[in-house]
Scaffold this active site. Structure first.
Site, PDB file in Angstrom:
ATOM      1  CE  LYS A 190      21.719  28.899   5.842  1.00 13.57           C
ATOM      2  NZ  LYS A 190      22.891  29.729   6.151  1.00 13.57           N
TER       3      LYS A 190
HETATM    4  P1  NAD Z   1      27.551  23.564  13.942  1.00 17.92           P
HETATM    5  O1  NAD Z   1      26.542  22.525  13.688  1.00 17.92           O
HETATM    6  O2  NAD Z   1      28.962  23.291  13.563  1.00 17.92           O
HETATM    7  O3  NAD Z   1      27.516  24.013  15.480  1.00 17.92           O
HETATM    8  C1  NAD Z   1      26.354  24.399  16.173  1.00 17.92           C
HETATM    9  C2  NAD Z   1      26.668  24.321  17.662  1.00 17.92           C
HETATM   10  O4  NAD Z   1      25.601  24.886  18.403  1.00 17.92           O
HETATM   11  C3  NAD Z   1      26.860  22.895  18.200  1.00 17.92           C
HETATM   12  O5  NAD Z   1      27.945  22.893  19.105  1.00 17.92           O
HETATM   13  C4  NAD Z   1      25.554  22.629  18.968  1.00 17.92           C
HETATM   14  O6  NAD Z   1      25.719  21.695  20.006  1.00 17.92           O
HETATM   15  C5  NAD Z   1      25.299  24.019  19.509  1.00 17.92           C
HETATM   16  N1  NAD Z   1      23.937  24.282  19.956  1.00 17.92           N
HETATM   17  C6  NAD Z   1      22.752  23.987  19.390  1.00 17.92           C
HETATM   18  N2  NAD Z   1      21.747  24.433  20.153  1.00 17.92           N
HETATM   19  C7  NAD Z   1      22.301  25.025  21.245  1.00 17.92           C
HETATM   20  C8  NAD Z   1      21.798  25.709  22.392  1.00 17.92           C
HETATM   21  N3  NAD Z   1      20.489  25.872  22.568  1.00 17.92           N
HETATM   22  N4  NAD Z   1      22.686  26.195  23.285  1.00 17.92           N
HETATM   23  C9  NAD Z   1      24.007  26.054  23.117  1.00 17.92           C
HETATM   24  N5  NAD Z   1      24.549  25.447  22.049  1.00 17.92           N
HETATM   25  C10 NAD Z   1      23.700  24.943  21.119  1.00 17.92           C
HETATM   26  O7  NAD Z   1      27.013  24.884  13.188  1.00 17.92           O
HETATM   27  P2  NAD Z   1      27.837  26.166  12.736  1.00 17.92           P
HETATM   28  O8  NAD Z   1      28.174  26.011  11.309  1.00 17.92           O
HETATM   29  O9  NAD Z   1      28.881  26.489  13.726  1.00 17.92           O
HETATM   30  O10 NAD Z   1      26.669  27.272  12.792  1.00 17.92           O
HETATM   31  C11 NAD Z   1      26.297  27.915  14.006  1.00 17.92           C
HETATM   32  C12 NAD Z   1      25.563  29.192  13.664  1.00 17.92           C
HETATM   33  O11 NAD Z   1      26.413  30.000  12.841  1.00 17.92           O
HETATM   34  C13 NAD Z   1      24.277  28.990  12.857  1.00 17.92           C
HETATM   35  O12 NAD Z   1      23.353  29.991  13.211  1.00 17.92           O
HETATM   36  C14 NAD Z   1      24.727  29.195  11.431  1.00 17.92           C
HETATM   37  O13 NAD Z   1      23.670  29.561  10.576  1.00 17.92           O
HETATM   38  C15 NAD Z   1      25.727  30.325  11.649  1.00 17.92           C
HETATM   39  N6  NAD Z   1      26.669  30.489  10.559  1.00 17.92           N
HETATM   40  C16 NAD Z   1      27.512  29.475  10.200  1.00 17.92           C
HETATM   41  C17 NAD Z   1      28.384  29.662   9.132  1.00 17.92           C
HETATM   42  C18 NAD Z   1      29.371  28.610   8.715  1.00 17.92           C
HETATM   43  O14 NAD Z   1      30.184  28.896   7.830  1.00 17.92           O
HETATM   44  N7  NAD Z   1      29.384  27.435   9.315  1.00 17.92           N
HETATM   45  C19 NAD Z   1      28.391  30.891   8.447  1.00 17.92           C
HETATM   46  C20 NAD Z   1      27.544  31.913   8.867  1.00 17.92           C
HETATM   47  C21 NAD Z   1      26.687  31.705   9.923  1.00 17.92           C
END
Ligand code: NAD
Length: 414
Positions: free
Chosen positions: A106
């Site tokens: 990561k």
């Molecule tokens: P992103 O940046 O697109 O979205 C994150 C969202 O979370 C945003 O809408 C932000 O406003 C919101 N957020 C942040 N803090 C918050 C809180 N305290 N309460 C409510 N909302 C909050 O990120 P993403 O890619 O969607 O990733 C989100 C999660 O999914 C992370 O934990 C990431 O590691 C995990 N993830 C993402 C992927 C991927 O392919 N993008 C794959 C596996 C896991």
């Protein structure tokens, strides 16, 4: 971050507990929890106002016993070494759960992309690639998007790496734009994978769709999940939150409309067809399924007792602490764990990498079909392990993964 909610500490404790339960020797447990390489880089870039600002970036390579390191890059003000270590460790076990031949890594940069221009973000990304060039590569370590990073950033990443390598190297990073070798279905892959896991669980438990649903986090994972299950499974989305706040309408929200509102105003809050609430309030509402798609430590021992959902789907990494997990188990809330539920992203990243290496292009239908097979199979294998050992799905998933990683370590090294 409170020490007790340190995600790396929580992740290591979990590995240690399950590995001990499996009778694995201490020396191997040490390997299972320790990153193989940790790189910290200093990233000075010129901001638009002409001033130099120095950012800090990390790349943590946890384990490559099963294949090249793989894992996303996060841009966020709260990025820190232990968070990146935990995220890298989870990638190792996630890849093993879904049985793809990749290891775990990561990366992260401490920055606030919401306060930076596109040109500044591009300079920062290119500088980061320059600094970690030696350790990444199509057969070494392959990054991808995570929180606040997207296909555009992955495109810059690939371009900068290719310039340094003196040849086009599409397979160095995944989550790229389609025109630069990205895969169909990568943008929605994490959400799609979560949807497959949810539906596999419903089928197996005999529970009928649709589900009343609450979504915490409305970015890539959360918004795509909401759109997919609203349209295809007819699930009712009653509440959505982002970092600024939450909205609630017991009669249901149309995620496409909410997304339009978020794009035009910068947040879901004040969406006209819902009431706006403080962001943590929606976690405690009654619903069938609570989808955690924001950041780590969303449910801790402080709020776990107030959760009323029947199921929790962890699209985020590490959103439930170990103590909270115990409380939820006692409350009979079924948790679909992160290393299974959000693995769709890395599975389609793997598909993208394969397409790049073979110079192939698969259709969206082909990608979705292959993803469905992988996710349903992973759910079945996790469930079987959980039943065999009389444990919850998270422990079942870790048993499945740890056994595979241990076999690879022993075959390779000893
Ligand atoms: P992103 O940046 O697109 O979205 C994150 C969202 O979370 C945003 O809408 C932000 O406003 C919101 N957020 C942040 N803090 C918050 C809180 N305290 N309460 C409510 N909302 C909050 O990120 P993403 O890619 O969607 O990733 C989100 C999660 O999914 C992370 O934990 C990431 O590691 C995990 N993830 C993402 C992927 C991927 O392919 N993008 C794959 C596996 C896991």
């Amino acid at each position: 971050m409170k020490t007790k909610d340190n995600p790396f500490k929580i992740a290591k404790e979990r590995i240690e507990k399950i590995a001990k339960f499996l009778g694995i020797e201490d020396s191997i447990i040490k390997i299972l929890e320790t990153p193989q390489k940790e790189v910290k880089v200093s990233l000075p870039i010129k901001m638009d106002d002409g001033k130099i600002k120095v950012f800090t970036g990390y790349r943590i390579e946890h384990n490559n016993a099963r294949g090249p390191y793989k894992g996303g890059i996060r841009y966020h003000p709260d990025v820190n070494l232990d968070e990146v270590r935990a995220l890298a460790l989870w990638m190792t076990y996630k890849c093993a759960v879904v049985d793809i031949p990749l290891g775990g890594a990561k990366g992260g940069i401490i920055c606030n992309p919401k306060e930076m221009s596109e040109a500044e973000l591009e300079r920062l990304t290119r500088k980061y690639v320059d600094e970690i060039y030696d350790i990444i590569g199509p057969k070494k370590d392959i990054p991808a998007p995570d929180v606040n990073t997207n296909s555009k950033i992955m495109g810059w990443f690939m371009d900068e790496y290719s310039k340094l390598a003196g040849k086009i190297s599409k397979a160095v990073v995944t989550g790229k734009p389609i025109e630069l070798g990205g895969s169909f279905g990568r943008e929605t892959a994490t959400a799609r994978g979560g949807q497959f896991v949810k539906n596999a669980m419903l089928k197996e438990t005999g529970r009928k769709k649709p589900l009343t649903t609450i979504i915490q986090g409305f970015g890539n994972a959360g918004s795509n999940y909401a759109k997919l299950v609203y349209k295809e499974d007819k699930d009712t989305i009653i509440a959505i939150s982002d970092s600024k706040g939450a909205i609630y309408n017991p009669n249901g929200l149309d995620p496409e409309e909410v997304l339009k509102h978020k794009k035009s105003t910068g947040s879901v809050i004040n969406y006209p067809k819902a009431v706006t609430l403080p962001r943590e309030d929606i976690l405690k509402l009654e619903c069938d399924i609570l989808v955690l798609a924001a950041l780590e430590n969303a449910i801790t021992k402080e709020n776990a007792n107030e959760i009323k959902a029947k199921y929790i789907l962890e699209l985020a990494n590490g959103p439930i602490t170990g103590e909270a997990d115990e409380i939820l188990r006692k409350k009979n809330i079924l948790v679909l764990p992160d290393i299974l539920a959000n693995a769709g992203g890395v599975v389609v990243s793997y598909f993208e990498w394969l397409q790049n290496l073979k110079e192939e292009h698969w259709s969206k239908e082909e990608v979705d079909k292959k993803l469905k097979d992988v996710m349903e199979n992973a759910y079945k294998n996790v469930k079987e392990k959980a039943e065999k050992y009389g444990v919850d799905l998270r422990t079942g998933a870790y048993i499945l993964a740890i056994e595979k990683v241990v076999r690879a370590i022993k075959e390779k090294c000893f």
